[in-house]
Scaffold this motif. Structure first.
Motif, PDB file in Angstrom:
ATOM      1  N   VAL A   1       0.840  -1.206   0.000  1.00 44.53           N
ATOM      2  CA  VAL A   1       0.000   0.000   0.000  1.00 44.53           C
ATOM      3  C   VAL A   1       0.870   1.248   0.000  1.00 44.53           C
ATOM      4  CG1 VAL A   1      -1.689   1.331   1.324  1.00 44.53           C
ATOM      5  CG2 VAL A   1      -1.928  -1.167   1.127  1.00 44.53           C
ATOM      6  N   LEU A   2       1.916   1.245   0.833  1.00 41.27           N
ATOM      7  CA  LEU A   2       2.795   2.411   0.913  1.00 41.27           C
ATOM      8  C   LEU A   2       3.520   2.642  -0.409  1.00 41.27           C
ATOM      9  CD1 LEU A   2       3.658   4.518   3.005  1.00 41.27           C
ATOM     10  CD2 LEU A   2       5.576   3.034   3.611  1.00 41.27           C
ATOM     11  N   HIS A   3       3.874   1.551  -1.085  1.00 41.58           N
ATOM     12  CA  HIS A   3       4.536   1.679  -2.382  1.00 41.58           C
ATOM     13  C   HIS A   3       3.621   2.364  -3.392  1.00 41.58           C
ATOM     14  CE1 HIS A   3       6.896   0.685  -5.927  1.00 41.58           C
ATOM     15  NE2 HIS A   3       5.807   0.150  -6.469  1.00 41.58           N
ATOM     16  N   HIS A   4       2.333   2.008  -3.394  1.00 42.18           N
ATOM     17  CA  HIS A   4       1.388   2.642  -4.312  1.00 42.18           C
ATOM     18  C   HIS A   4       1.196   4.125  -3.952  1.00 42.18           C
ATOM     19  CE1 HIS A   4       0.333  -1.432  -5.666  1.00 42.18           C
ATOM     20  NE2 HIS A   4      -0.288  -0.844  -6.690  1.00 42.18           N
ATOM     21  N   LEU A   5       1.092   4.414  -2.677  1.00 45.80           N
ATOM     22  CA  LEU A   5       0.875   5.813  -2.267  1.00 45.80           C
ATOM     23  C   LEU A   5       2.055   6.703  -2.635  1.00 45.80           C
ATOM     24  CD1 LEU A   5      -0.717   5.214   1.247  1.00 45.80           C
ATOM     25  CD2 LEU A   5      -1.866   6.122  -0.771  1.00 45.80           C
ATOM     26  N   ARG A   6       3.236   6.101  -2.723  1.00 48.46           N
ATOM     27  CA  ARG A   6       4.436   6.883  -3.022  1.00 48.46           C
ATOM     28  C   ARG A   6       4.757   6.937  -4.512  1.00 48.46           C
ATOM     29  NH1 ARG A   6       8.399   4.633   1.831  1.00 48.46           N
ATOM     30  NH2 ARG A   6       7.585   5.990   3.501  1.00 48.46           N
ATOM     31  N   GLU A   7       3.915   6.376  -5.334  1.00 47.86           N
ATOM     32  CA  GLU A   7       4.151   6.438  -6.770  1.00 47.86           C
ATOM     33  C   GLU A   7       4.103   7.890  -7.248  1.00 47.86           C
ATOM     34  OE1 GLU A   7       1.411   4.027  -8.857  1.00 47.86           O
ATOM     35  OE2 GLU A   7       2.193   2.107  -8.104  1.00 47.86           O
ATOM     36  N   PRO A   8       4.911   8.249  -8.233  1.00 48.32           N
ATOM     37  CA  PRO A   8       4.942   9.644  -8.709  1.00 48.32           C
ATOM     38  C   PRO A   8       3.583  10.182  -9.110  1.00 48.32           C
ATOM     39  CG  PRO A   8       6.797   8.421  -9.609  1.00 48.32           C
ATOM     40  CD  PRO A   8       5.929   7.412  -8.909  1.00 48.32           C
ATOM     41  N   ARG A   9       2.735   9.324  -9.718  1.00 54.19           N
ATOM     42  CA  ARG A   9       1.435   9.838 -10.170  1.00 54.19           C
ATOM     43  C   ARG A   9       0.515  10.181  -9.004  1.00 54.19           C
ATOM     44  NH1 ARG A   9      -2.524   5.000 -12.001  1.00 54.19           N
ATOM     45  NH2 ARG A   9      -1.846   3.335 -10.573  1.00 54.19           N
ATOM     46  N   PHE A  10       0.805   9.649  -7.810  1.00 56.66           N
ATOM     47  CA  PHE A  10      -0.023   9.932  -6.642  1.00 56.66           C
ATOM     48  C   PHE A  10       0.665  10.901  -5.677  1.00 56.66           C
ATOM     49  CE2 PHE A  10      -1.780   5.434  -7.325  1.00 56.66           C
ATOM     50  CZ  PHE A  10      -2.823   5.914  -8.114  1.00 56.66           C
ATOM     51  N   ALA A  11       1.768  11.515  -6.107  1.00 52.31           N
ATOM     52  CA  ALA A  11       2.557  12.348  -5.186  1.00 52.31           C
ATOM     53  C   ALA A  11       1.738  13.516  -4.623  1.00 52.31           C
ATOM     54  CB  ALA A  11       3.795  12.877  -5.898  1.00 52.31           C
ATOM     55  N   ASP A  12       0.824  14.079  -5.431  1.00 51.30           N
ATOM     56  CA  ASP A  12       0.032  15.229  -4.995  1.00 51.30           C
ATOM     57  C   ASP A  12      -1.436  14.876  -4.796  1.00 51.30           C
ATOM     58  OD1 ASP A  12       2.227  16.966  -5.051  1.00 51.30           O
ATOM     59  OD2 ASP A  12       2.000  17.259  -7.212  1.00 51.30           O
TER      60      ASP A  12
ATOM     61  N   ARG B   1      -3.908   5.630   8.041  1.00 53.33           N
ATOM     62  CA  ARG B   1      -3.162   5.075   9.178  1.00 53.33           C
ATOM     63  C   ARG B   1      -1.749   4.669   8.775  1.00 53.33           C
ATOM     64  NH1 ARG B   1      -8.272   2.873  11.113  1.00 53.33           N
ATOM     65  NH2 ARG B   1      -8.036   1.077   9.705  1.00 53.33           N
ATOM     66  N   ILE B   2      -1.609   4.090   7.601  1.00 48.47           N
ATOM     67  CA  ILE B   2      -0.278   3.673   7.130  1.00 48.47           C
ATOM     68  C   ILE B   2       0.611   4.895   6.902  1.00 48.47           C
ATOM     69  CG2 ILE B   2       0.939   2.564   5.221  1.00 48.47           C
ATOM     70  CD1 ILE B   2      -1.441   0.668   4.955  1.00 48.47           C
ATOM     71  N   LEU B   3       0.051   5.946   6.287  1.00 47.82           N
ATOM     72  CA  LEU B   3       0.830   7.162   6.067  1.00 47.82           C
ATOM     73  C   LEU B   3       1.196   7.836   7.392  1.00 47.82           C
ATOM     74  CD1 LEU B   3      -1.034   8.756   3.025  1.00 47.82           C
ATOM     75  CD2 LEU B   3       1.273   7.800   3.034  1.00 47.82           C
ATOM     76  N   ALA B   4       0.261   7.835   8.352  1.00 50.40           N
ATOM     77  CA  ALA B   4       0.538   8.450   9.653  1.00 50.40           C
ATOM     78  C   ALA B   4       1.672   7.733  10.369  1.00 50.40           C
ATOM     79  CB  ALA B   4      -0.725   8.452  10.504  1.00 50.40           C
ATOM     80  N   ALA B   5       1.722   6.409  10.254  1.00 50.39           N
ATOM     81  CA  ALA B   5       2.797   5.649  10.898  1.00 50.39           C
ATOM     82  C   ALA B   5       4.159   6.020  10.326  1.00 50.39           C
ATOM     83  CB  ALA B   5       2.546   4.157  10.738  1.00 50.39           C
ATOM     84  N   GLN B   6       4.193   6.498   9.084  1.00 43.81           N
ATOM     85  CA  GLN B   6       5.448   6.911   8.442  1.00 43.81           C
ATOM     86  C   GLN B   6       5.698   8.419   8.570  1.00 43.81           C
ATOM     87  OE1 GLN B   6       7.572   4.638   7.129  1.00 43.81           O
ATOM     88  NE2 GLN B   6       6.100   3.067   7.815  1.00 43.81           N
ATOM     89  N   GLY B   7       4.793   9.110   9.247  1.00 51.81           N
ATOM     90  CA  GLY B   7       4.940  10.560   9.379  1.00 51.81           C
ATOM     91  C   GLY B   7       4.702  11.308   8.094  1.00 51.81           C
TER      92      GLY B   7
END
Length: 337
Positions: free
Chosen positions: A61-72, A97-103
């Protein structure tokens, strides 16, 4: 009183008697005493839910959220986009929740930032060095109708050096007023600073170009900071708190006639507390020192006639200011030393 009852030793038998004497609830005293003596509560660690995503899927999930197309994009947009592509990873809340755990939870879009406005610090040590101006509304004959009073004030002498009443706020009308005031007071180039707030006519291009042509330095208050223009604000209060100030004006000619009488009184007869109980004209036209000397002679005569009335020291007239500031700088350690 409650603290006194709580502090009584347990088992002394005094709690009931003290509570009755002080009109306190015995149950409240015992409850608060028990809370103070009880050991601190410790919460056991919360067990992980059996439905929680395993670490491998969380990384996916974190890998998908960090993809360039989803950066903004927000997790809501990411969720909808992946769903339209036939992919479901987890709920929107789990993404947060996953993003919050990574700050990594925060505003990801570019936000507009307001500029940092510098605090104006202006010093006048004589007339015609710093003028302040503003516009205030005067109520008209019917509700929501107004006339607009323009006032230019010399902050050193507090003298009204120019004014006019018009039907609207306009930079062109102020231009005529200001040029007329400059000519009447024979202000040379590169001497005067004009201070104002950030209203439309104050920041208008017409006003800015006029000041450049006349060799006048402009200064503005910070947004929503009325203390940066204190002399104009205080002057309008003096104007509107006069007993004869009407509730409204029927015509613009009535407003102009009233202001003409008021400003003549203000400049010539009003003894201003901020300038040693002198009138603005006395300060502006250099008569203050002569008047101060005459006042001191009167007080000296009073002291010689009845010295017992002055207990601590001989009387002195109020001091005449030698410098007037808008936002005086705070003293540093070097200046204090």
């Amino acid at each position: 009183m409650m603290a006194v009852a709580i502090a009584l030793p347990t088992g002394s038998g005094l709690t009931s008697a003290v509570c009755a004497a002080l009109s306190l609830s015995r149950a409240s005293v015992l409850r608060q005493r028990a809370a103070l003596t009880a050991p601190p509560r410790t919460r056991p660690p919360r067990a992980a839910s059996s439905r929680a995503l395993p670490e491998r899927e969380r990384d996916q999930v974190l890998h998908h959220l960090r993809e360039p197309r989803f950066a903004d994009q927000t997790p809501t947009e990411v969720f909808a986009t992946l769903l339209d592509e036939g992919t479901y990873l987890c709920s929107i809340r789990t993404m947060y929740r996953i993003l919050a755990a990574q700050g990594e939870v925060g505003e990801r879009r570019r936000q507009r930032t307001h500029p940092v406005y510098q605090k104006p610090e202006l010093l006048a040590e004589a007339p015609n060095q710093v003028w302040s101006w503003d516009i205030t509304k005067l109520r008209g004959p019917v509700k929501w109708s107004y006339f607009y009073l323009y006032v230019i004030l010399d902050i050193f002498s507090r003298r009204v050096v120019g004014w006019r009443v018009e039907h609207a706020e306009s930079a062109s009308q102020f231009k005529e007023l200001f040029i007329d005031a400059m000519e009447k007071h024979e202000v040379p180039r590169d001497q005067l600073t004009l201070h104002a707030d950030r209203g439309g006519p104050m920041k208008a291009k017409t006003t800015a170009l006029m000041l450049v042509d006349l060799g006048v330095l402009k200064s503005h208050s910070r947004p929503h900071t009325s203390n940066d223009n204190p002399f104009s604000e205080a002057h309008f209060k003096t104007l509107k708190y006069q007993p004869e100030f009407p509730k409204n004006f029927e015509t613009i000619e009535q407003a102009r006639a009233f202001c003409r009488r008021l400003f003549a009184w203000y400049n010539q007869d009003h003894h201003h507390a901020g300038i040693g109980l002198m009138t603005p004209d006395q300060i502006h036209f250099g008569q203050a020192q002569e008047i101060y000397t005459a006042r001191q002679a009167t007080l000296d005569a009073a002291f010689l006639a009845t010295p017992e009335r002055f207990v601590h020291k001989p009387p002195k007239p109020p001091q005449i200011p030698t410098a007037v500031w808008i936002n005086p700088p705070k003293p540093t350690e070097e200046t204090q030393a």
